[in-house]
Design a protein around this motif. Structure first.
Motif, PDB file in Angstrom:
ATOM      1  N   GLY A   1      -3.508  -1.801  -2.220  1.00 56.29           N
ATOM      2  CA  GLY A   1      -2.955  -0.699  -2.994  1.00 56.29           C
ATOM      3  C   GLY A   1      -1.720  -1.064  -3.796  1.00 56.29           C
TER       4      GLY A   1
ATOM      5  N   ASN B   1       0.830  -1.107   0.111  1.00 57.59           N
ATOM      6  CA  ASN B   1      -0.056   0.050  -0.024  1.00 57.59           C
ATOM      7  C   ASN B   1       0.893   1.209   0.027  1.00 57.59           C
TER       8      ASN B   1
ATOM      9  N   ASP C   1      -7.701  -4.110  -0.710  1.00 57.14           N
ATOM     10  CA  ASP C   1      -7.336  -2.728  -0.056  1.00 57.14           C
ATOM     11  C   ASP C   1      -5.890  -2.595   0.189  1.00 57.14           C
TER      12      ASP C   1
END
Length: 141
Positions: free
Chosen positions: A58, A24, A56
């Motif tokens: 990233g 991320n 999530d």
């Protein structure tokens, strides 16, 4: 196009060499202590791979590189051996790019005094194939 298995192997080899994975865009970091357990990847490695695959996650990339795991899984990229160290490195298959191996910032790599990174090996299958070759080459057959 690099397959999911090739990208997993790329990460596994570099984890064994001491590199980590930025998750991320720097919000997280992963570097399993144990990558291989017997004839498969370790639970630690699998948990790291699951983090990369999460919606999530990233941008995730091997430290010292700029290609994200998503990039590597796109049709534009392949994974090939580095000319310097033989380790898997991302290579663009469509277009032109200035590529550097992740070994670029590792002054003591490759180190022939250490075991080289590898993929999991199924010992039973490997021994079975050796047994088959020995049986096939026995005299008097």
């Amino acid at each position: 196009m690099a397959t999911e298995n090739e990208v997993r192997q790329y990460l596994a080899y570099w984890f064994q060499a001491g590199k980590g994975l930025v998750i991320n865009s720097g919000q997280g970091y992963c570097r399993p202590d144990r990558v291989i357990q017997g004839d498969r990847y370790s639970l630690e490695f699998e948990q790291c791979w699951d983090q990369v695959q999460a919606s999530d996650a990233g941008d995730c990339y091997l430290e010292g590189t700029s290609q994200t795991i998503s990039d590597l899984l796109s049709p534009s990229w392949d994974v090939s051996p580095c000319a310097r160290c033989g380790m898997p490195v991302p290579m663009i298959s469509i277009g032109v790019a200035s590529m550097q191996c992740p070994c670029n910032d590792m002054p003591t790599w490759p180190n022939q005094d250490l075991p080289q990174p590898r993929s999991p090996i199924n010992s039973s299958d490997r021994l079975g194939k050796i047994r088959e070759r020995l049986t096939a080459s026995e005299p008097g057959d």
